[in-house]
Motif scaffolding. Structure first.
Motif, PDB file in Angstrom:
ATOM      1  N   MET A  18      29.642  49.835  51.999  1.00 43.60           N
ATOM      2  CA  MET A  18      29.152  48.505  51.093  1.00 43.60           C
ATOM      3  C   MET A  18      30.587  47.608  51.112  1.00 43.60           C
ATOM      4  SD  MET A  18      28.067  48.434  47.216  1.00 43.60           S
ATOM      5  CE  MET A  18      27.984  46.518  46.588  1.00 43.60           C
ATOM      6  N   SER A  19      30.318  46.390  51.303  1.00 46.63           N
ATOM      7  CA  SER A  19      31.503  45.321  51.313  1.00 46.63           C
ATOM      8  C   SER A  19      31.760  44.905  49.882  1.00 46.63           C
ATOM      9  CB  SER A  19      31.277  43.972  52.339  1.00 46.63           C
ATOM     10  OG  SER A  19      32.300  43.363  52.262  1.00 46.63           O
ATOM     11  N   TRP A  20      33.078  44.859  49.376  1.00 48.03           N
ATOM     12  CA  TRP A  20      33.323  44.403  48.020  1.00 48.03           C
ATOM     13  C   TRP A  20      34.134  43.206  48.142  1.00 48.03           C
ATOM     14  CZ3 TRP A  20      31.324  46.841  43.812  1.00 48.03           C
ATOM     15  CH2 TRP A  20      30.882  48.128  44.095  1.00 48.03           C
ATOM     16  N   ALA A  21      34.042  42.340  49.303  1.00 46.30           N
ATOM     17  CA  ALA A  21      34.795  41.137  49.511  1.00 46.30           C
ATOM     18  C   ALA A  21      34.355  40.059  48.334  1.00 46.30           C
ATOM     19  CB  ALA A  21      34.720  40.547  50.852  1.00 46.30           C
ATOM     20  N   PHE A  22      32.842  40.226  48.227  1.00 50.30           N
ATOM     21  CA  PHE A  22      32.564  38.906  47.176  1.00 50.30           C
ATOM     22  C   PHE A  22      32.972  39.368  45.843  1.00 50.30           C
ATOM     23  CE2 PHE A  22      29.253  38.149  43.973  1.00 50.30           C
ATOM     24  CZ  PHE A  22      29.421  36.825  44.145  1.00 50.30           C
ATOM     25  N   LEU A  23      33.158  40.596  45.353  1.00 49.48           N
ATOM     26  CA  LEU A  23      33.551  40.995  44.050  1.00 49.48           C
ATOM     27  C   LEU A  23      34.947  40.657  44.042  1.00 49.48           C
ATOM     28  CD1 LEU A  23      32.763  41.945  41.442  1.00 49.48           C
ATOM     29  CD2 LEU A  23      33.206  44.277  42.208  1.00 49.48           C
ATOM     30  N   ARG A  24      35.923  41.019  45.203  1.00 52.47           N
ATOM     31  CA  ARG A  24      37.348  40.761  44.929  1.00 52.47           C
ATOM     32  C   ARG A  24      37.459  39.248  44.966  1.00 52.47           C
ATOM     33  NH1 ARG A  24      39.377  41.442  50.728  1.00 52.47           N
ATOM     34  NH2 ARG A  24      38.248  39.443  50.949  1.00 52.47           N
ATOM     35  N   ASP A  25      36.967  38.220  45.760  1.00 48.88           N
ATOM     36  CA  ASP A  25      36.933  36.834  45.596  1.00 48.88           C
ATOM     37  C   ASP A  25      36.529  36.284  44.172  1.00 48.88           C
ATOM     38  OD1 ASP A  25      37.794  37.081  48.150  1.00 48.88           O
ATOM     39  OD2 ASP A  25      35.779  36.580  48.892  1.00 48.88           O
ATOM     40  N   LEU A  26      35.752  36.904  43.643  1.00 51.99           N
ATOM     41  CA  LEU A  26      34.900  36.448  42.222  1.00 51.99           C
ATOM     42  C   LEU A  26      36.235  36.927  41.303  1.00 51.99           C
ATOM     43  CD1 LEU A  26      33.147  35.842  39.996  1.00 51.99           C
ATOM     44  CD2 LEU A  26      32.347  37.869  40.262  1.00 51.99           C
ATOM     45  N   LEU A  27      36.912  37.986  41.432  1.00 49.67           N
ATOM     46  CA  LEU A  27      37.852  38.303  40.235  1.00 49.67           C
ATOM     47  C   LEU A  27      39.076  37.595  40.658  1.00 49.67           C
ATOM     48  CD1 LEU A  27      37.628  42.199  40.403  1.00 49.67           C
ATOM     49  CD2 LEU A  27      36.683  40.601  38.619  1.00 49.67           C
ATOM     50  N   SER A  28      39.437  37.062  41.923  1.00 51.89           N
ATOM     51  CA  SER A  28      40.495  36.252  42.028  1.00 51.89           C
ATOM     52  C   SER A  28      40.393  34.847  41.738  1.00 51.89           C
ATOM     53  CB  SER A  28      40.787  36.269  43.663  1.00 51.89           C
ATOM     54  OG  SER A  28      41.062  37.560  44.243  1.00 51.89           O
ATOM     55  N   GLY A  29      39.173  34.398  41.665  1.00 52.41           N
ATOM     56  CA  GLY A  29      39.040  33.154  41.143  1.00 52.41           C
ATOM     57  C   GLY A  29      38.889  32.803  39.669  1.00 52.41           C
ATOM     58  N   VAL A  30      38.198  34.007  39.115  1.00 56.17           N
ATOM     59  CA  VAL A  30      38.326  33.995  37.504  1.00 56.17           C
ATOM     60  C   VAL A  30      39.711  34.182  37.009  1.00 56.17           C
ATOM     61  CG1 VAL A  30      37.523  35.486  35.598  1.00 56.17           C
ATOM     62  CG2 VAL A  30      35.996  35.034  37.490  1.00 56.17           C
ATOM     63  N   ASN A  31      40.592  34.743  37.753  1.00 59.16           N
ATOM     64  CA  ASN A  31      42.043  34.706  37.467  1.00 59.16           C
ATOM     65  C   ASN A  31      42.663  33.470  37.166  1.00 59.16           C
ATOM     66  OD1 ASN A  31      44.016  36.794  36.741  1.00 59.16           O
ATOM     67  ND2 ASN A  31      45.018  36.501  38.694  1.00 59.16           N
ATOM     68  N   LYS A  32      42.299  32.488  37.669  1.00 59.85           N
ATOM     69  CA  LYS A  32      43.065  31.066  37.441  1.00 59.85           C
ATOM     70  C   LYS A  32      42.499  30.554  36.040  1.00 59.85           C
ATOM     71  CE  LYS A  32      41.208  29.285  41.142  1.00 59.85           C
ATOM     72  NZ  LYS A  32      40.581  28.309  42.094  1.00 59.85           N
ATOM     73  N   TYR A  33      41.296  30.915  35.334  1.00 60.34           N
ATOM     74  CA  TYR A  33      41.137  30.512  34.561  1.00 60.34           C
ATOM     75  C   TYR A  33      41.104  31.239  33.209  1.00 60.34           C
ATOM     76  CZ  TYR A  33      38.740  27.712  38.416  1.00 60.34           C
ATOM     77  OH  TYR A  33      38.676  27.216  39.419  1.00 60.34           O
ATOM     78  N   SER A  34      41.697  32.506  33.386  1.00 56.58           N
ATOM     79  CA  SER A  34      41.636  33.406  32.142  1.00 56.58           C
ATOM     80  C   SER A  34      43.125  33.344  31.428  1.00 56.58           C
ATOM     81  CB  SER A  34      41.738  34.943  33.020  1.00 56.58           C
ATOM     82  OG  SER A  34      40.605  35.076  33.527  1.00 56.58           O
ATOM     83  N   THR A  35      42.895  33.963  30.277  1.00 51.10           N
ATOM     84  CA  THR A  35      44.349  33.944  29.358  1.00 51.10           C
ATOM     85  C   THR A  35      45.025  35.220  29.944  1.00 51.10           C
ATOM     86  OG1 THR A  35      43.287  35.356  27.901  1.00 51.10           O
ATOM     87  CG2 THR A  35      43.088  33.038  27.413  1.00 51.10           C
ATOM     88  N   GLY A  36      46.064  35.249  29.219  1.00 48.83           N
ATOM     89  CA  GLY A  36      47.082  36.230  29.752  1.00 48.83           C
ATOM     90  C   GLY A  36      46.336  37.726  29.623  1.00 48.83           C
ATOM     91  N   ILE A  37      45.673  37.892  28.366  1.00 52.74           N
ATOM     92  CA  ILE A  37      44.872  39.182  28.323  1.00 52.74           C
ATOM     93  C   ILE A  37      43.741  39.380  29.333  1.00 52.74           C
ATOM     94  CG2 ILE A  37      43.537  40.653  26.796  1.00 52.74           C
ATOM     95  CD1 ILE A  37      44.929  39.293  24.416  1.00 52.74           C
ATOM     96  N   GLY A  38      43.246  38.196  29.919  1.00 48.13           N
ATOM     97  CA  GLY A  38      42.180  38.331  30.661  1.00 48.13           C
ATOM     98  C   GLY A  38      42.645  38.552  31.993  1.00 48.13           C
ATOM     99  N   ARG A  39      43.819  38.173  32.311  1.00 52.42           N
ATOM    100  CA  ARG A  39      44.579  38.527  33.506  1.00 52.42           C
ATOM    101  C   ARG A  39      44.852  40.064  33.942  1.00 52.42           C
ATOM    102  NH1 ARG A  39      47.044  33.459  32.557  1.00 52.42           N
ATOM    103  NH2 ARG A  39      46.339  31.926  34.078  1.00 52.42           N
ATOM    104  N   ILE A  40      45.179  40.652  32.652  1.00 54.08           N
ATOM    105  CA  ILE A  40      45.327  41.936  32.581  1.00 54.08           C
ATOM    106  C   ILE A  40      43.969  42.756  32.860  1.00 54.08           C
ATOM    107  CG2 ILE A  40      46.003  44.062  31.149  1.00 54.08           C
ATOM    108  CD1 ILE A  40      47.930  42.099  29.579  1.00 54.08           C
ATOM    109  N   TRP A  41      43.045  42.031  32.301  1.00 53.89           N
ATOM    110  CA  TRP A  41      41.520  42.879  32.647  1.00 53.89           C
ATOM    111  C   TRP A  41      41.420  42.609  34.082  1.00 53.89           C
ATOM    112  CZ3 TRP A  41      37.236  40.735  34.584  1.00 53.89           C
ATOM    113  CH2 TRP A  41      35.951  41.544  34.507  1.00 53.89           C
ATOM    114  N   VAL A  42      41.515  41.574  34.664  1.00 48.04           N
ATOM    115  CA  VAL A  42      41.282  41.463  36.332  1.00 48.04           C
ATOM    116  C   VAL A  42      41.856  42.373  36.888  1.00 48.04           C
ATOM    117  CG1 VAL A  42      41.553  40.013  38.150  1.00 48.04           C
ATOM    118  CG2 VAL A  42      40.641  39.068  35.929  1.00 48.04           C
ATOM    119  N   ALA A  43      43.190  42.807  36.567  1.00 48.72           N
ATOM    120  CA  ALA A  43      44.275  43.533  37.487  1.00 48.72           C
ATOM    121  C   ALA A  43      43.584  44.916  37.189  1.00 48.72           C
ATOM    122  CB  ALA A  43      45.617  43.518  36.577  1.00 48.72           C
ATOM    123  N   VAL A  44      43.059  45.245  35.816  1.00 46.97           N
ATOM    124  CA  VAL A  44      42.692  46.743  35.631  1.00 46.97           C
ATOM    125  C   VAL A  44      41.415  46.795  36.601  1.00 46.97           C
ATOM    126  CG1 VAL A  44      41.683  48.155  33.938  1.00 46.97           C
ATOM    127  CG2 VAL A  44      43.776  46.861  33.391  1.00 46.97           C
TER     128      VAL A  44
END
Length: 264
Positions: free
Chosen positions: A1-27
């Motif tokens: 299974m390819s997870w490229a879409f989910l990876r791109d989604l998380l990378s895009g959300v990271n731009k609009y997140s708060t500091g805590i949100g960026r930690i969530w994306v990293a986890v």
């Protein structure tokens, strides 16, 4: 299974997140997605073929496996990752809507389309609630389907067409249990991060609204006091007699002053 879409989604959300949100994306990206792709998927890859029972009755192993594992751990984990990450699309779509609206009107309508305020704040809060809800639902589902967060070495099966109670053995149970605990721990960590970010945003914008309202009321009261003081001053000035003017003196005093002649 390819997870490229989910990876791109998380990378895009990271731009609009708060500091805590960026930690969530990293986890999610490092401790869940990469662990799933690199290790966990291979551990459960041949779980059905390695499930053995001490009887060769046709169909017995298949029925017992389906009874104890109605849904594979790894497939349920993959579904959890997808559903937990999907609410972040709401934020991406909202930002895209703001940008398209500015292009359509050919003017700046927002200070920054990605700034979390107004309608985007509501969308962000909804996404946090949905992510937290999905995490909790899947933890409960894991617990209910497998009777707890552990994988036994041996299970006893008496489901037909097995002629009697048979012993079935699960492959690599200790390794699977370690990854299952890791899954539960990271899921709980993500719940804590989501609730922390939700509380942070609510407190931040509640304080911001309160200060804005307080400043507005303070300015309004100060402006009202200044206006009332100006009006009172004008009324007092209008009511005060002009002592320096001879017209303000009584008539007899004016006559007395006219009759007095200078000494020669």
């Amino acid at each position: 299974m390819s997870w490229a879409f989910l990876r791109d989604l998380l990378s895009g959300v990271n731009k609009y997140s708060t500091g805590i949100g960026r930690i969530w994306v990293a986890v999610v990206f490092i401790f869940r997605l990469l662990v799933y792709v690199a290790a966990a998927e291979n551990i459960w890859k041949y779980e059905h073929d390695e499930f053995e029972c001490n009887i060769k009755q046709p169909g017995c192993e298949n029925v017992c496996f389906d009874h104890f594992f109605p849904v594979s751990h790894i497939r349920l984990w993959a579904l959890q990752l997808i559903l937990v990450s999907t609410p972040s699309l709401l934020v991406v779509f909202h930002v895209a809507y703001r940008e398209n609206r500015e292009k359509k009107h050919n003017q700046t309508l927002y200070k920054s389309p990605g700034e979390i305020d107004g309608g985007l704040l509501c969308t962000y809060l909804i996404s946090l609630v949905l992510k937290t809800g999905f995490e909790i639902v899947f933890l409960i589902l894991f617990y209910k389907l497998y009777n707890g967060f552990k994988i036994p070495h041996l299970v006893k099966c008496d489901v037909r067409p097995c002629p009697n109670t048979v012993d079935c053995y699960i492959s690599k149970p200790t390794e699977k249990m370690i990854f299952l605990y890791f899954l539960v721990a990271t899921s709980c960590l993500c719940i804590v991060l989501n609730l922390s970010e939700l509380s942070y945003l609510l407190c931040k914008y509640s304080v911001k609204c309160y200060l804005k309202r307080y400043t507005k009321e303070h300015r309004g009261s100060a402006s009202g006091c200044h206006k009332s003081g100006t009006i009172s001053h004008r009324r007092a000035a209008a009511a005060r007699p002009a002592h320096d003017s001879p017209l303000s003196l009584p008539l007899n005093e004016q006559d007395g002053q006219e009759n007095i002649s200078p000494l020669t």
